[in-house]
Design a protein around this motif. Structure first.
Motif, PDB file in Angstrom:
ATOM      1  N   GLY A  80       0.800  -1.218   0.000  1.00  0.00           N
ATOM      2  CA  GLY A  80       0.000   0.000   0.000  1.00  0.00           C
ATOM      3  C   GLY A  80       0.832   1.266   0.000  1.00  0.00           C
ATOM      4  N   ASP A  81       2.099   1.183   0.435  1.00  0.00           N
ATOM      5  CA  ASP A  81       2.967   2.368   0.460  1.00  0.00           C
ATOM      6  C   ASP A  81       3.580   2.664  -0.906  1.00  0.00           C
ATOM      7  OD1 ASP A  81       2.530   2.975   3.093  1.00  0.00           O
ATOM      8  OD2 ASP A  81       4.269   1.910   3.854  1.00  0.00           O
ATOM      9  N   ARG A  82       3.533   1.686  -1.801  1.00  0.00           N
ATOM     10  CA  ARG A  82       4.018   1.868  -3.181  1.00  0.00           C
ATOM     11  C   ARG A  82       5.440   2.460  -3.222  1.00  0.00           C
ATOM     12  NH1 ARG A  82       0.005   1.018  -6.924  1.00  0.00           N
ATOM     13  NH2 ARG A  82      -2.100   0.887  -6.064  1.00  0.00           N
ATOM     14  N   PHE A  83       6.341   1.767  -2.601  1.00  0.00           N
ATOM     15  CA  PHE A  83       7.751   2.195  -2.668  1.00  0.00           C
ATOM     16  C   PHE A  83       8.215   2.225  -4.113  1.00  0.00           C
ATOM     17  CE2 PHE A  83       7.779   0.912   1.821  1.00  0.00           C
ATOM     18  CZ  PHE A  83       8.521   1.940   2.375  1.00  0.00           C
ATOM     19  N   ASN A  84       9.043   3.230  -4.413  1.00  0.00           N
ATOM     20  CA  ASN A  84       9.435   3.430  -5.817  1.00  0.00           C
ATOM     21  C   ASN A  84      10.930   3.700  -5.958  1.00  0.00           C
ATOM     22  OD1 ASN A  84       8.815   3.631  -8.591  1.00  0.00           O
ATOM     23  ND2 ASN A  84       8.805   5.865  -8.452  1.00  0.00           N
ATOM     24  N   TYR A  85      11.732   3.222  -5.017  1.00  0.00           N
ATOM     25  CA  TYR A  85      13.168   3.476  -5.082  1.00  0.00           C
ATOM     26  C   TYR A  85      13.847   2.508  -6.053  1.00  0.00           C
ATOM     27  CZ  TYR A  85      12.936  -0.301  -1.581  1.00  0.00           C
ATOM     28  OH  TYR A  85      12.656  -1.468  -0.912  1.00  0.00           O
ATOM     29  N   ASP A  86      15.016   2.909  -6.558  1.00  0.00           N
ATOM     30  CA  ASP A  86      15.840   2.039  -7.404  1.00  0.00           C
ATOM     31  C   ASP A  86      16.778   1.222  -6.527  1.00  0.00           C
ATOM     32  OD1 ASP A  86      14.668   3.131  -9.634  1.00  0.00           O
ATOM     33  OD2 ASP A  86      16.265   4.597  -9.971  1.00  0.00           O
ATOM     34  N   VAL A  87      17.105   0.013  -6.976  1.00  0.00           N
ATOM     35  CA  VAL A  87      18.034  -0.855  -6.241  1.00  0.00           C
ATOM     36  C   VAL A  87      19.176  -1.250  -7.166  1.00  0.00           C
ATOM     37  CG1 VAL A  87      18.335  -2.991  -4.932  1.00  0.00           C
ATOM     38  CG2 VAL A  87      16.155  -1.756  -4.810  1.00  0.00           C
ATOM     39  N   LEU A  88      20.403  -1.013  -6.708  1.00  0.00           N
ATOM     40  CA  LEU A  88      21.597  -1.448  -7.430  1.00  0.00           C
ATOM     41  C   LEU A  88      22.504  -2.230  -6.480  1.00  0.00           C
ATOM     42  CD1 LEU A  88      22.519   1.778  -9.456  1.00  0.00           C
ATOM     43  CD2 LEU A  88      21.456  -0.303 -10.345  1.00  0.00           C
ATOM     44  N   ASN A  89      23.347  -3.077  -7.058  1.00  0.00           N
ATOM     45  CA  ASN A  89      24.307  -3.836  -6.259  1.00  0.00           C
ATOM     46  C   ASN A  89      25.586  -3.020  -6.052  1.00  0.00           C
ATOM     47  OD1 ASN A  89      22.430  -5.896  -6.619  1.00  0.00           O
ATOM     48  ND2 ASN A  89      23.544  -6.754  -8.368  1.00  0.00           N
ATOM     49  N   HIS A  90      26.318  -3.334  -4.996  1.00  0.00           N
ATOM     50  CA  HIS A  90      27.634  -2.713  -4.812  1.00  0.00           C
ATOM     51  C   HIS A  90      28.494  -2.908  -6.055  1.00  0.00           C
ATOM     52  CE1 HIS A  90      27.556  -2.873  -0.094  1.00  0.00           C
ATOM     53  NE2 HIS A  90      26.599  -2.131  -0.604  1.00  0.00           N
ATOM     54  N   THR A  91      28.417  -4.105  -6.617  1.00  0.00           N
ATOM     55  CA  THR A  91      29.269  -4.427  -7.776  1.00  0.00           C
ATOM     56  C   THR A  91      28.894  -3.622  -9.017  1.00  0.00           C
ATOM     57  OG1 THR A  91      27.798  -6.304  -8.214  1.00  0.00           O
ATOM     58  CG2 THR A  91      29.829  -6.760  -7.005  1.00  0.00           C
ATOM     59  N   ASP A  92      27.668  -3.099  -9.067  1.00  0.00           N
ATOM     60  CA  ASP A  92      27.251  -2.309 -10.236  1.00  0.00           C
ATOM     61  C   ASP A  92      28.046  -1.011 -10.357  1.00  0.00           C
ATOM     62  OD1 ASP A  92      25.334  -4.154 -10.995  1.00  0.00           O
ATOM     63  OD2 ASP A  92      23.747  -3.210  -9.813  1.00  0.00           O
ATOM     64  N   LEU A  93      28.670  -0.588  -9.259  1.00  0.00           N
ATOM     65  CA  LEU A  93      29.498   0.621  -9.317  1.00  0.00           C
ATOM     66  C   LEU A  93      30.756   0.399 -10.145  1.00  0.00           C
ATOM     67  CD1 LEU A  93      29.136   1.712  -5.583  1.00  0.00           C
ATOM     68  CD2 LEU A  93      28.295   2.990  -7.561  1.00  0.00           C
ATOM     69  N   SER A  94      31.070  -0.855 -10.438  1.00  0.00           N
ATOM     70  CA  SER A  94      32.247  -1.170 -11.273  1.00  0.00           C
ATOM     71  C   SER A  94      31.866  -1.344 -12.741  1.00  0.00           C
ATOM     72  CB  SER A  94      32.921  -2.459 -10.777  1.00  0.00           C
ATOM     73  OG  SER A  94      33.277  -2.344  -9.423  1.00  0.00           O
ATOM     74  N   ARG A  95      30.568  -1.232 -13.035  1.00  0.00           N
ATOM     75  CA  ARG A  95      30.099  -1.496 -14.397  1.00  0.00           C
ATOM     76  C   ARG A  95      29.641  -0.207 -15.078  1.00  0.00           C
ATOM     77  NH1 ARG A  95      25.340  -5.436 -13.488  1.00  0.00           N
ATOM     78  NH2 ARG A  95      25.400  -5.621 -15.763  1.00  0.00           N
ATOM     79  N   THR A  96      29.803  -0.155 -16.391  1.00  0.00           N
ATOM     80  CA  THR A  96      29.330   1.001 -17.171  1.00  0.00           C
ATOM     81  C   THR A  96      28.307   0.597 -18.234  1.00  0.00           C
ATOM     82  OG1 THR A  96      31.207   0.729 -18.667  1.00  0.00           O
ATOM     83  CG2 THR A  96      31.455   2.307 -16.842  1.00  0.00           C
ATOM     84  N   SER A  97      27.958  -0.692 -18.282  1.00  0.00           N
ATOM     85  CA  SER A  97      26.989  -1.155 -19.274  1.00  0.00           C
ATOM     86  C   SER A  97      26.274  -2.386 -18.732  1.00  0.00           C
ATOM     87  CB  SER A  97      27.678  -1.491 -20.608  1.00  0.00           C
ATOM     88  OG  SER A  97      28.630  -2.530 -20.409  1.00  0.00           O
ATOM     89  N   GLY A  98      25.291  -2.856 -19.474  1.00  0.00           N
ATOM     90  CA  GLY A  98      24.510  -3.997 -19.027  1.00  0.00           C
ATOM     91  C   GLY A  98      23.355  -3.572 -18.147  1.00  0.00           C
ATOM     92  N   PHE A  99      22.601  -4.553 -17.680  1.00  0.00           N
ATOM     93  CA  PHE A  99      21.428  -4.288 -16.867  1.00  0.00           C
ATOM     94  C   PHE A  99      21.631  -4.792 -15.442  1.00  0.00           C
ATOM     95  CE2 PHE A  99      19.660  -3.637 -20.995  1.00  0.00           C
ATOM     96  CZ  PHE A  99      18.552  -2.819 -20.811  1.00  0.00           C
ATOM     97  N   SER A 100      21.055  -4.039 -14.499  1.00  0.00           N
ATOM     98  CA  SER A 100      20.970  -4.486 -13.108  1.00  0.00           C
ATOM     99  C   SER A 100      19.484  -4.500 -12.784  1.00  0.00           C
ATOM    100  CB  SER A 100      21.707  -3.529 -12.179  1.00  0.00           C
ATOM    101  OG  SER A 100      21.627  -3.973 -10.839  1.00  0.00           O
ATOM    102  N   GLY A 101      18.876  -5.703 -12.813  1.00  0.00           N
ATOM    103  CA  GLY A 101      17.426  -5.777 -12.769  1.00  0.00           C
ATOM    104  C   GLY A 101      16.879  -5.163 -14.032  1.00  0.00           C
TER     105      GLY A 101
END
Length: 523
Positions: free
Chosen positions: A323-344
């Motif tokens: 009911g709160d409809r959270f809308n935040y994005d989630v990334l992994n720690h390891t995604d900070l090392s990436r510049t391409s591809g998808f995370s979710g």
């Protein structure tokens, strides 16, 4: 006739002139912002000779206020200081003679003094000390105040300039102006009883309990309203009607309020509650507060914990806060090392890293180190440069049960996310240089760790450590243990924490069927 004299309280002091001119039968008329007992103490021998004193406060002091609904009299917070001494009289106050001086002064005031105060503040109102003598009159007007610094008794940073005039013919105009003001009931009001009441407070013998509470009040009065929910959650967002808020225990709600307060004041917070106290739910409530303010939120998590966070953004039966409809994005720690591809569902190649208003870092102790790596940007550098420093002003909430692990300095790089690497970011709270504070703390920890076992106690550590380190932690962290919760909260409402069982030592055999050769033969 004597020529006029300038009294600057350096070469020529007001107090010396008053002592010289006060005689038996003198009448004293004063206009000043202050009347302090320490100024009286310096002049009490001379003041005992005079016939009377009339005193007008230049600012409304102990004056009846028409709009005051709660109390009959409005007393400004610094009104007590107008009697008991200002910042330049601290040394005199520390001599602990206040009660004796106040009692003596009160007795003198009863018989020889009258006090009035302006009803309305008048910034143009001049100061005046006027002495009427049988043979001659003296007028001192300018910046003079009836305090030890205003009379030149104690040193101060005041820039005084007072003109001292002699002779009735040359000074009578000042006395006439004073008399007109003194008699004008529309401009001034009698406050003698209130002054005497304040004097009695100063010399009254109080119980140790009363003194203890007064001490606590004066230490903490600037913080009394700091953690009230109405002061912290200012916007009418419906935050307290959300599912997540109403799911929290009292200690978690306090954690949320503390975190929001620190984030608003200092741009960030580290929640370092012990394992099992619900840091994730506490953080979700903070996230909801900022989402309701239309802030864009990013949560960065270890890959193995990703689903713990994404589930609350999904239309999923496991999402108890749907009911709160959270809308935040989630990334992994390891995604900070990436510049391409998808995370979710997030395309890392097109993601606008610099557009987040709030970033939540789960297991933030993973960022305690920032070793430079030749030829590539580290995760820490990417986070600092592309998220924190770039684009919109980004607030940071970090979650970690162990923000300090091996070294006192472990917290340095985590604090840098909050301060954007600025060492003087907390100068306003008396912490001038974060790096020096942490360096000193590490030095103390090294010394403590080398002590013999009987001496290496928590109490010893606390006594050795500089207070600035604890002040730094208090500024940006919230850290509670189970013992803390059990001590300060109603466990009947929360429920008992599970009892931790003692570990069992088991020695299972690895060859139940006896088919392997003995280890000695293998060796």
């Amino acid at each position: 006739m004597r020529p006029p004299k300038v009294l600057d309280n350096k070469k020529h002091r007001v107090v010396d002139e008053i002592k010289k001119e006060l005689k038996k039968g003198s009448k004293l008329s004063i206009i000043s912002a202050y009347f302090t007992i320490y100024a009286y103490a310096e002049l009490k021998k001379e003041l005992s000779k005079i016939d009377n004193m009339r005193f007008i406060f230049t600012e409304p002091t102990f004056v009846n206020k028409g709009k005051e609904l709660i109390r009959e009299y409005y007393i400004e917070r610094n009104s007590e200081k107008k009697i008991s001494g200002n910042e330049f009289e601290i040394k005199l106050r520390n001599e602990m003679k206040q009660a004796a001086i106040a009692k003596e002064c009160a007795q003198w005031l009863e018989s020889k003094a009258e006090f009035k105060s302006l009803k309305q503040a008048n910034p143009a109102q001049p100061r005046l000390v006027y002495i009427e003598n049988p043979e001659d009159n003296v007028s001192i007007n300018g910046t003079v105040d009836f305090t030890s610094d205003g009379l030149g008794i104690t040193p101060s940073n005041r820039l005084d300039s007072n003109m001292c005039l002699y002779g009735k013919d040359y000074t009578i105009g000042f006395l006439q102006s004073f008399n007109e003001l003194w008699e004008d009931d529309t401009a001034v009001q009698d406050v003698k009883e209130k002054v005497l009441e304040q004097m009695r407070i100063l010399y009254k013998e109080n119980t140790p309990e009363f003194i203890y509470f007064v001490t606590l009040y004066n230490i903490f009065n600037n913080y009394l309203d700091e953690l009230t929910e109405d002061n912290i959650v200012k916007s009418r967002t419906g935050f307290k009607e959300t599912q997540i808020w109403n799911k929290l225990y009292k200690f978690q709600k306090d954690g949320v309020m503390g975190a929001i307060d620190k984030i608003e004041k200092y741009n960030g917070c580290i929640i370092a509650d012990s394992v099992g106290l619900g840091k994730t739910f506490t953080a979700l409530a903070v996230i909801k507060y900022y989402e309701l303010r239309n802030d864009r939120v990013l949560v960065i998590v270890p890959k193995k914990l990703r689903e713990n966070w994404t589930v609350y953004t999904m239309n999923d039966k496991r999402n108890i806060f749907s009911g709160d409809r959270f809308n935040y994005d989630v990334l992994n720690h390891t995604d900070l090392s990436r510049t391409s591809g998808f995370s979710g569902e997030i395309n890392l190649a097109t993601l606008n890293w610099s557009n987040y208003d709030l970033v939540v870092i789960d297991e933030s102790h993973n960022f305690r180190n920032n070793p430079p790596v030749k030829g590539r940007v580290t995760r820490y550098e990417r986070f600092m440069n592309d998220i924190i420093k770039a684009g919109v002003k980004t607030k940071v909430l970090m979650l970690s049960a162990t923000p300090v692990n091996n070294k006192m300095n472990d917290i340095k790089n985590q604090i840098a996310f909050i301060t954007e690497g600025k060492n003087d970011a907390f100068k306003s709270v008396g912490l001038d240089n974060i790096e020096i504070i942490l360096r000193k703390a590490q030095t103390v920890f090294n010394r403590w760790s080398e002590l013999p076992d009987p001496e290496r106690t928590t109490d010893t550590f606390v006594n050795m450590m500089d207070i600035d380190y604890f002040k730094l932690l208090d500024t940006i962290t919230i850290a509670r243990s189970r013992k803390h919760i059990e001590k300060y909260y109603n466990i009947k409402v929360i429920g008992k924490f599970p009892t931790r069982l003692s570990p069992e030592n088991r020695y299972p055999i690895i060859d139940a069927k006896g088919e392997f050769p003995p280890i000695e033969e293998i060796n």
